[in-house]
Structures are given as structure tokens and as C-alpha cells.
Write an enzyme that holds these catalytic residues in place. Structure first.
Site, PDB file in Angstrom:
ATOM      1  N   CYS A 267      -3.232  -2.086   8.996  1.00  5.05           N
ATOM      2  CA  CYS A 267      -3.896  -1.074   7.758  1.00  5.05           C
ATOM      3  C   CYS A 267      -4.863   0.046   8.277  1.00  5.05           C
ATOM      4  O   CYS A 267      -4.335   1.330   7.763  1.00  5.05           O
ATOM      5  CB  CYS A 267      -4.660  -2.116   7.063  1.00  5.05           C
TER       6      CYS A 267
ATOM      7  N   LYS B 234      -7.493  -8.320  16.323  1.00  7.70           N
ATOM      8  CA  LYS B 234      -8.779  -8.771  15.856  1.00  7.70           C
ATOM      9  C   LYS B 234      -8.539 -10.617  15.965  1.00  7.70           C
ATOM     10  O   LYS B 234      -7.294 -10.957  16.364  1.00  7.70           O
ATOM     11  CB  LYS B 234      -9.227  -8.785  14.356  1.00  7.70           C
TER      12      LYS B 234
ATOM     13  N   THR C  80       0.987  -1.239   0.095  1.00 11.44           N
ATOM     14  CA  THR C  80       0.210   0.000   0.013  1.00 11.44           C
ATOM     15  C   THR C  80       0.820   1.356   0.019  1.00 11.44           C
ATOM     16  O   THR C  80       1.571   1.418   0.890  1.00 11.44           O
ATOM     17  CB  THR C  80      -0.922  -0.099   1.213  1.00 11.44           C
TER      18      THR C  80
ATOM     19  N   HIS D  77     -19.983  -3.493  13.421  1.00 12.51           N
ATOM     20  CA  HIS D  77     -19.809  -3.749  14.902  1.00 12.51           C
ATOM     21  C   HIS D  77     -19.209  -2.821  15.779  1.00 12.51           C
ATOM     22  O   HIS D  77     -18.031  -2.759  15.510  1.00 12.51           O
ATOM     23  CB  HIS D  77     -19.203  -5.382  14.744  1.00 12.51           C
TER      24      HIS D  77
ATOM     25  N   ARG E   7      -7.565  -9.539   4.468  1.00 15.13           N
ATOM     26  CA  ARG E   7      -7.934  -9.142   5.553  1.00 15.13           C
ATOM     27  C   ARG E   7      -6.956 -10.240   6.702  1.00 15.13           C
ATOM     28  O   ARG E   7      -7.317 -11.455   6.190  1.00 15.13           O
ATOM     29  CB  ARG E   7      -9.401  -9.597   6.349  1.00 15.13           C
TER      30      ARG E   7
ATOM     31  N   ARG F 119      -0.243  -4.903  16.334  1.00 12.49           N
ATOM     32  CA  ARG F 119      -0.214  -3.586  15.850  1.00 12.49           C
ATOM     33  C   ARG F 119      -1.323  -2.911  15.969  1.00 12.49           C
ATOM     34  O   ARG F 119      -2.340  -3.183  15.697  1.00 12.49           O
ATOM     35  CB  ARG F 119       0.340  -3.655  14.417  1.00 12.49           C
TER      36      ARG F 119
HETATM   37  C1  UDX Z   1      -8.083  -4.541   6.845  1.00 11.31           C
HETATM   38  C2  UDX Z   1      -8.884  -4.532   5.275  1.00 11.31           C
HETATM   39  O1  UDX Z   1     -10.444  -5.320   5.818  1.00 11.31           O
HETATM   40  C3  UDX Z   1      -8.629  -5.245   4.223  1.00 11.31           C
HETATM   41  O2  UDX Z   1      -9.403  -5.125   3.154  1.00 11.31           O
HETATM   42  C4  UDX Z   1      -7.385  -4.373   3.918  1.00 11.31           C
HETATM   43  O3  UDX Z   1      -6.542  -4.576   2.913  1.00 11.31           O
HETATM   44  C5  UDX Z   1      -6.132  -4.659   5.419  1.00 11.31           C
HETATM   45  O4  UDX Z   1      -6.775  -4.011   6.305  1.00 11.31           O
HETATM   46  P1  UDX Z   1      -7.501  -6.194   8.566  1.00 11.31           P
HETATM   47  O5  UDX Z   1      -6.877  -5.093   9.307  1.00 11.31           O
HETATM   48  O6  UDX Z   1      -6.856  -7.463   8.580  1.00 11.31           O
HETATM   49  O7  UDX Z   1      -8.155  -5.965   7.142  1.00 11.31           O
HETATM   50  O8  UDX Z   1      -9.021  -6.222   9.498  1.00 11.31           O
HETATM   51  P2  UDX Z   1     -10.419  -6.074   9.444  1.00 11.31           P
HETATM   52  O9  UDX Z   1     -11.224  -7.287   9.388  1.00 11.31           O
HETATM   53  O10 UDX Z   1     -10.747  -5.138   8.513  1.00 11.31           O
HETATM   54  O11 UDX Z   1     -10.517  -5.037  10.881  1.00 11.31           O
HETATM   55  C6  UDX Z   1      -9.861  -3.957  11.078  1.00 11.31           C
HETATM   56  C7  UDX Z   1     -10.185  -3.497  12.456  1.00 11.31           C
HETATM   57  O12 UDX Z   1     -11.543  -3.095  12.430  1.00 11.31           O
HETATM   58  C8  UDX Z   1     -10.041  -4.610  13.499  1.00 11.31           C
HETATM   59  O13 UDX Z   1      -9.511  -4.013  14.863  1.00 11.31           O
HETATM   60  C9  UDX Z   1     -11.565  -4.834  13.779  1.00 11.31           C
HETATM   61  O14 UDX Z   1     -11.803  -5.207  15.141  1.00 11.31           O
HETATM   62  C10 UDX Z   1     -12.290  -3.607  13.696  1.00 11.31           C
HETATM   63  N1  UDX Z   1     -13.629  -3.934  13.174  1.00 11.31           N
HETATM   64  C11 UDX Z   1     -14.006  -4.169  12.292  1.00 11.31           C
HETATM   65  C12 UDX Z   1     -14.549  -3.410  14.158  1.00 11.31           C
HETATM   66  O15 UDX Z   1     -14.251  -2.692  15.198  1.00 11.31           O
HETATM   67  N2  UDX Z   1     -15.979  -3.309  13.701  1.00 11.31           N
HETATM   68  C13 UDX Z   1     -16.159  -3.856  12.571  1.00 11.31           C
HETATM   69  O16 UDX Z   1     -17.362  -3.934  12.320  1.00 11.31           O
HETATM   70  C14 UDX Z   1     -15.157  -4.427  11.553  1.00 11.31           C
END
Ligand code: UDX
Length: 436
Positions: free
Chosen positions: A264, A325, A123, A255, A155, A332
Site C-alpha cells: 500500500c 512486516k 484503492t 517506529h 493492515r 512486495r
Molecule cells: C497499510 C495501512 O496501515 C492500512 O491502513 C492500509 O489500508 C494498507 O496499508 P500495511 O501495508 O499492511 O497497511 O502495513 P502497516 O502496518 O501500515 O506498515 C506499512 C509499512 O510501514 C511496513 O513496512 C512497516 O514496517 C512500516 N512501518 C510502520 C514503519 O517503518 N514504522 C512504523 O512506525 C509503522
């Protein structure tokens, strides 16, 4: 097709293993010989479900290779993916640090010996692909190449599925020849009717940031609604469900919780703000999402403190989950990093469990106590905080938990449990955006 991936971090390894699974001949290159040696020994440095098996299978079937030598794998490849890290710069100014990208490009340029497509998978800020092309021309004026921006949307915890069954593939390039190479690389995805978006370099680069920023805004929006729900006596879970059923809104990423973290969203929202600022454009919605996220994390500290009567000194807090998550070992920017230290500083004993994140956490917070299972985390606790919604925390033996705790207070920062169920089991329940 012969493909080389530079950088064997999270994105590089997943991309390499999946492209090998598509049938390509893939070499993953990294300067770090320790990393390559352990990959050659079958050890995967990150936790990602299914990745170890996929790497092993493709190595055994002769499609996936690991090396520290750049020259042979670049000169023989039709496509070279750049998948090195782009952390937020140490200056703390929101810039993405492109040192690794540019170093990799300078290293590879002299070895381009036939037509090669150089693909930005990391990115990177808008304009990087053009800069990559400029650098290659500088280092090797005779090189026959095109640069493509092909952002990833993986993700953590679901990266293989995201790669194999993506919502879309974005290919940014001005070259028809490069487009056809990219089509060949992703050919198996045509068969499952994956939408392809062919666009220019700048659009592709911005799409990645815009997607992550939009999802961050969705999360911050629902977190603000959660706070409002708490004040007016509404339930954010019902609210999110109802608004999410509107096809224009959609139910995903609504959520509420302790705020977003990971490798990210925090980094990409800051980088987008920086890009907007440099171009004299306001991106207030993104700025608000970032600000709300910091406030949300701070709000969780207050929530826990208030639930414990305002003073955490001498209290034992059991913590379920440390990673940002589930299904990852990644800490991180995890909410736990902002929420737990202030509680510890105020005299709380932190008794933490995580299925994958404890090794990393021990290095960062040796002052916490680490336990081997959920029930040890509950032992003598004045409160149990569910921080990360790992599956194994979803069906806890509530009677056993209660019997172990000093005070049956359950603080559910992911709204995994229903308040009624916890109350029926004799707990005081505190969720996010819902009445106890
Ligand atoms: C994200 C993007 O989804 C992905 O497409 C991108 O290229 C990289 O970044 P990732 O960081 O692995 O992926 O996790 P993701 O499932 O998107 O969750 C990111 C954060 O948001 C987590 O801390 C998660 O707990 C939080 N989250 C996600 C919420 O608090 N509520 C939600 O409804 C969804």
C-alpha cells in the site's frame, strides 16, 4: 443481504469472510478457476492470521460461497464489491493500473437486473467511481444502480481485527438509497459505535490516499530523526516516545526502521503524487516522504557495510526476516528487496530466515541461502541483521547465537533489542537512531 465480492485477493477475501461473519450471504467471485478451486478445497492463498478459520467457519455455516460464474451472483446481489487488484502501472509512472477494475465493471454491468449498489473497495484514483458509473451506463443503459466508494484500511497481519473493529468506515456516495444499503451491510459496527463518515465520491477516494500518505510521512519523519539522533548522540526511541505522548502527535507509526514497504504505502504515495501533479497541485511533503524512504533503504546498506568494516566481500550475513512486516508472507516492496541484493553483489553470503516469506523469496533470490531457523542463520555469520520484527525474533537465546557466530555483530534494523542488553551479552550492537 446477498453480497458479491469480485476478486479474491487479499482485500476481497478478508471482506468476504468478515461480511459473512456479520451474517450476510456472501459469494466471492474470481475468474481464476485455480484460485477458486483451491478456496473450495479450503486452501487460503495468502497468509493472514485467523483468515483460514474464518473462511472455513462461514463456508460450513452456509454463508460464504466461491464461484467463477459472474452472472448468477451479480444478478441476485443487492451489493457488489469490486476488490480486484490496482497495482502500480507497469509503465512505472506512478499511475494505478485500473485495467482489472474496468474489465470487471464491463463484465458485471450486463447482469445487473435489479437495484444494486456497486462498491469500489479497491484503492483507486479520484474520479474512478464516476468512471465506473459511466461504464455501467454505457454497457447497460437500463441498469438501476448506484456507485459507492468505500475504501479499506486493512493492515496485513491485523486485517480481521481492522475489519471487525475499524477506527472508522468511510462511505462515499451521492445516493441516500445507497447509503442505507451500506448502513445495513455494516450494521454490526453501529452496535460497537464505529464512527461513520458519509461523504462524496471524490472525498472518499482521496481519504484513502491521504491516510496512507500521512502515515508514510510520519514514518519518513521519524526515520530522518533517527539519522539525526545517530549524528548528535541522541536516542530516537526516547525521542519518539516523548513526542508521541503529545496527544496532537500520537505515538503510532513513529517506529524508525529500514523504511516502509508493502502493497500500500509505496503504491499509494506514488499514486497520490500523480493525482496531485495531474491537478497542478504540489504535494511536496508526500514527495519528500517517498524520497526519504528510498534513501533510508539505501542508508541501511551503508549501515551494514560500515558495521562490517566497509567491505562485505566474503562475509556471511545472517538475516532474520524478509517480509515487509511481521505476520504476513508479503514481500512486495519489502526493505529486504533493496537492502540484500547490493550486499550480495558485493560478495556477501546471505543466509536468510523468515517464518512465512521464504518461498516467495526463493523465487526472487535463488542466490541466497535459506535456513530453517534463527540459529542456522547465525551459524558462521559475521553479522546478524534483524530485518523484520517477527515475534519469534524478540526473545532469542543470545548466548547460543553468540556461540554460533563468527563475529558477534547484531544489526537491529527494528530496534527490537536494547543496546545495553546486547552489549552485556557480548555483542556489538547497531540499531537505528540510537547510540551503540
Ligand atoms: C497499510 C495501512 O496501515 C492500512 O491502513 C492500509 O489500508 C494498507 O496499508 P500495511 O501495508 O499492511 O497497511 O502495513 P502497516 O502496518 O501500515 O506498515 C506499512 C509499512 O510501514 C511496513 O513496512 C512497516 O514496517 C512500516 N512501518 C510502520 C514503519 O517503518 N514504522 C512504523 O512506525 C509503522
Amino acid at each position: 443481504m446477498k453480497i458479491t465480492i469480485i476478486g479474491t485477493g487479499y482485500v476481497g477475501l478478508v471482506t468476504g469472510a468478515c461480511l459473512a461473519e456479520f451474517g450476510h450471504h456472501v459469494t466471492c467471485m474470481d475468474k481464476d478457476s485455480g484460485k477458486i478451486n483451491s478456496l473450495l478445497a479450503g486452501k487460503i492463498p495468502i497468509y493472514e492470521p485467523g483468515l483460514t478459520e474464518l473462511v472455513r467457519k462461514n463456508v460450513e455455516e452456509g454463508r460464504l460461497f466461491f464461484t467463477t460464474e459472474l452472472e448468477p451472483c451479480v444478478s441476485s446481489a443487492s451489493a457488489v464489491f469490486l476488490a480486484v487488484g490496482t497495482p502500480t502501472s507497469r509503465r512505472g509512472d506512478g499511475y494505478a493500473d485500473l485495467t482489472y477494475i474496468y474489465a470487471a465493471v464491463r463484465d458485471l454491468a450486463p447482469h445487473l437486473s435489479k437495484y444494486t449498489v456497486v462498491i469500489d473497495k479497491s484503492t483507486v484514483p479520484v474520479g474512478t467511481a464516476r468512471q465506473v458509473a459511466r461504464l455501467i451506463r454505457e454497457e447497460n443503459p437500463a441498469a438501476d444502480f448506484d456507485v459507492v466508494s468505500n475504501p479499506e484500511f486493512l493492515r496485513e497481519g491485523a486485517a480481521l481485527a481492522d475489519f471487525m473493529r475499524p477506527d472508522r468506515i468511510v462511505i462515499g456516495t451521492e445516493s441516500v438509497k445507497a447509503q442505507s444499503v451500506m448502513k445495513e451491510i455494516y450494521d454490526p459496527l453501529y452496535l460497537i459505535s464505529t464512527p461513520f463518515v458519509f461523504t462524496g465520491l471524490e472525498s472518499a477516494e482521496l481519504i484513502k490516499y491521504a491516510a496512507n500518505a500521512f502515515l508514510s510521512i510520519k514514518i519518513s519523519f521519524i526515520n530522518e530523526m533517527a539519522n539525526l539522533c545517530e549524528e548528535v548522540g541522541a536516542d530516537v526511541v526516547d525521542l519518539a516516545k516523548a513526542i508521541g505522548l503529545d496527544g496532537r502527535i500520537g505515538g503510532k507509526f513513529l517506529h524508525p526502521g529500514p523504511g516502509f514497504g508493502g502493497s500500500c504505502f509505496p503504491k499509494d504515495t506514488l499514486a497520490l503524487l500523480r493525482i496531485a501533479q495531474e491537478n497542478g497541485v504540489s504535494a511536496r511533503s508526500v514527495a519528500a516522504a517517498v524520497e526519504i524512504n528510498a534513501a533510508q533503504k539505501a542508508g541501511m546498506v551503508k549501515k551494514i557495510r560500515d558495521a562490517l568494516g566497509g567491505d562485505v566481500s566474503g562475509k556471511t550475513i545472517g538475516v532474520l526476516g524478509l517480509t515487509f512486516k511481521p505476520e504476513t508472507d508479503d514481500l512486495r516492496d519489502a526493505p529486504a528487496l533493496s537492502i540484500l541484493p547490493p550486499l550480495h553483489e558485493k560478495g556477501a553470503r546471505i543466509q536468510a530466515h523468515d517464518p512465512q516469506g521464504m518461498e516467495e523469496s526463493k523465487k526472487m533470490f535463488p542466490e541466497f541461502f535459506y535456513v530453517q531457523n534463527v540459529y542456522e542463520a547465525a551459524e558462521g555469520a559475521d553479522a546478524l541483521v534483524l530485518m523484520t520484527e517477527w515475534n519469534q525474533y524478540r526473545a532469542l537465546d543470545l548466548d547460543r547465537l553468540k556461540s554460533l557466530m563468527r563475529n558477534p555483530l547484531f544489526i537491529d534494523l527494528r530496534n527490537v533489542y536494547s543496546p545495553q542488553r546486547l552489549q552485556a551479552a557480548g555483542f556489538t550492537y547497531v540499531g537505528v537512531g540510537r547510540k551503540a
